[in-house]
Design an enzyme around this catalytic site. Structure first.
Site, PDB file in Angstrom:
ATOM      1  N   HIS A   1       0.193  -1.175  -0.340  1.00 23.37           N
ATOM      2  CA  HIS A   1       0.182  -0.300   0.271  1.00 23.37           C
ATOM      3  C   HIS A   1       1.300   1.103   0.267  1.00 23.37           C
ATOM      4  CE1 HIS A   1       0.706  -1.726   4.851  1.00 23.37           C
ATOM      5  NE2 HIS A   1       0.536   0.081   3.964  1.00 23.37           N
TER       6      HIS A   1
ATOM      7  N   HIS B   1       1.040   5.423   1.097  1.00 25.04           N
ATOM      8  CA  HIS B   1       0.346   5.844   1.587  1.00 25.04           C
ATOM      9  C   HIS B   1       0.164   7.295   0.914  1.00 25.04           C
ATOM     10  CE1 HIS B   1       0.565   4.543   5.508  1.00 25.04           C
ATOM     11  NE2 HIS B   1       0.850   3.596   5.231  1.00 25.04           N
TER      12      HIS B   1
HETATM   13  P1  5GP Z   1       1.406   0.420   7.342  1.00 23.67           P
HETATM   14  O1  5GP Z   1       1.912   0.251   8.525  1.00 23.67           O
HETATM   15  O2  5GP Z   1       1.770  -1.027   7.150  1.00 23.67           O
HETATM   16  O3  5GP Z   1       2.361   1.026   6.334  1.00 23.67           O
HETATM   17  O4  5GP Z   1       0.227   0.732   7.567  1.00 23.67           O
HETATM   18  C1  5GP Z   1      -1.293  -0.007   7.600  1.00 23.67           C
HETATM   19  C2  5GP Z   1      -2.165   0.890   7.919  1.00 23.67           C
HETATM   20  O5  5GP Z   1      -3.115   0.467   7.685  1.00 23.67           O
HETATM   21  C3  5GP Z   1      -2.319   1.893   8.961  1.00 23.67           C
HETATM   22  O6  5GP Z   1      -1.759   3.386   8.264  1.00 23.67           O
HETATM   23  C4  5GP Z   1      -3.784   1.674   9.311  1.00 23.67           C
HETATM   24  O7  5GP Z   1      -3.967   2.498   9.904  1.00 23.67           O
HETATM   25  C5  5GP Z   1      -4.051   1.156   8.273  1.00 23.67           C
HETATM   26  N1  5GP Z   1      -4.974   0.344   9.035  1.00 23.67           N
HETATM   27  C6  5GP Z   1      -5.314  -0.740   9.281  1.00 23.67           C
HETATM   28  N2  5GP Z   1      -6.721  -1.300   9.735  1.00 23.67           N
HETATM   29  C7  5GP Z   1      -7.159  -0.633   9.263  1.00 23.67           C
HETATM   30  C8  5GP Z   1      -8.739  -0.764   8.373  1.00 23.67           C
HETATM   31  O8  5GP Z   1      -9.072  -1.933   9.162  1.00 23.67           O
HETATM   32  N3  5GP Z   1      -9.219   0.013   7.744  1.00 23.67           N
HETATM   33  C9  5GP Z   1      -8.995   1.284   7.403  1.00 23.67           C
HETATM   34  N4  5GP Z   1      -9.434   1.767   6.541  1.00 23.67           N
HETATM   35  N5  5GP Z   1      -7.017   1.207   7.583  1.00 23.67           N
HETATM   36  C10 5GP Z   1      -6.643   0.688   8.514  1.00 23.67           C
END
Ligand code: 5GP
Ligand code: ZN
Length: 139
Positions: free
Chosen positions: A99, A101
């Site tokens: 993903h 951001h």
């Molecule tokens: P990472 O830390 O892997 O780069 O980002 C994962 C992101 O996914 C985090 O910013 C977190 O807030 C988001 N996230 C985790 N679970 C969910 C969810 O169930 N729904 C949504 N919309 N975002 C999520």
């Protein structure tokens, strides 16, 4: 992938607030909203992270990123926008479905603080050339 939270969002098993969807990608609001409008862009095909993603999948996803970034920025009159992509636990990845951001920025205290610490004093020009050589031999 059956136990992947973002695959469940794609399938509609878990609710999400979507802003853009087509046959290959989905953009939806990050639940944490680091800043207002914080959005995640994901491929519909499950891959853990950058180390696995196919060139055509990431190429298509990033072809939509400028349009989505500009739309989000304009929607809230943001001053700028950070693009962030974490790969691996050590890099802060918590959801193992690739993903990107999109984090609109409103000021220095808006909730997101990317920090790059400058270590240039630790490296000579020769060190940098050696580092580049180590990478280039693997290309
Ligand atoms: P990472 O830390 O892997 O780069 O980002 C994962 C992101 O996914 C985090 O910013 C977190 O807030 C988001 N996230 C985790 N679970 C969910 C969810 O169930 N729904 C949504 N919309 N975002 C999520
Ligand atoms: Zn997934």
């Amino acid at each position: 992938m059956s136990n992947c939270i973002f695959c469940k969002i794609i399938n509609g098993e878990i609710p999400s607030v979507k802003i853009y969807e087509d046959d290959r990608i989905l953009a939806f609001l990050d639940i944490s909203q680091a800043t207002k409008g914080h959005t995640l862009v994901i491929p519909k095909e499950h891959v853990d992270n950058i180390f696995e993603v196919k060139e055509e999948v990431i190429a298509y996803l990033f072809s939509k990123v400028p349009y989505l970034a500009k739309t989000i920025k304009d929607a809230f009159n943001a001053e700028g926008l950070n693009i962030l992509n974490n790969n691996g636990k050590v890099a802060g990845q918590s959801v193992f479905h690739f993903h990107v951001h999109l984090i609109p920025r409103y000021g220095s205290e808006d909730g997101y603080q990317p920090v790059l610490i400058n270590h240039m004093d630790d490296y000579t020009k020769e060190d940098l050339e050696k580092i580049a050589e180590q990478i280039k031999t693997k290309l």
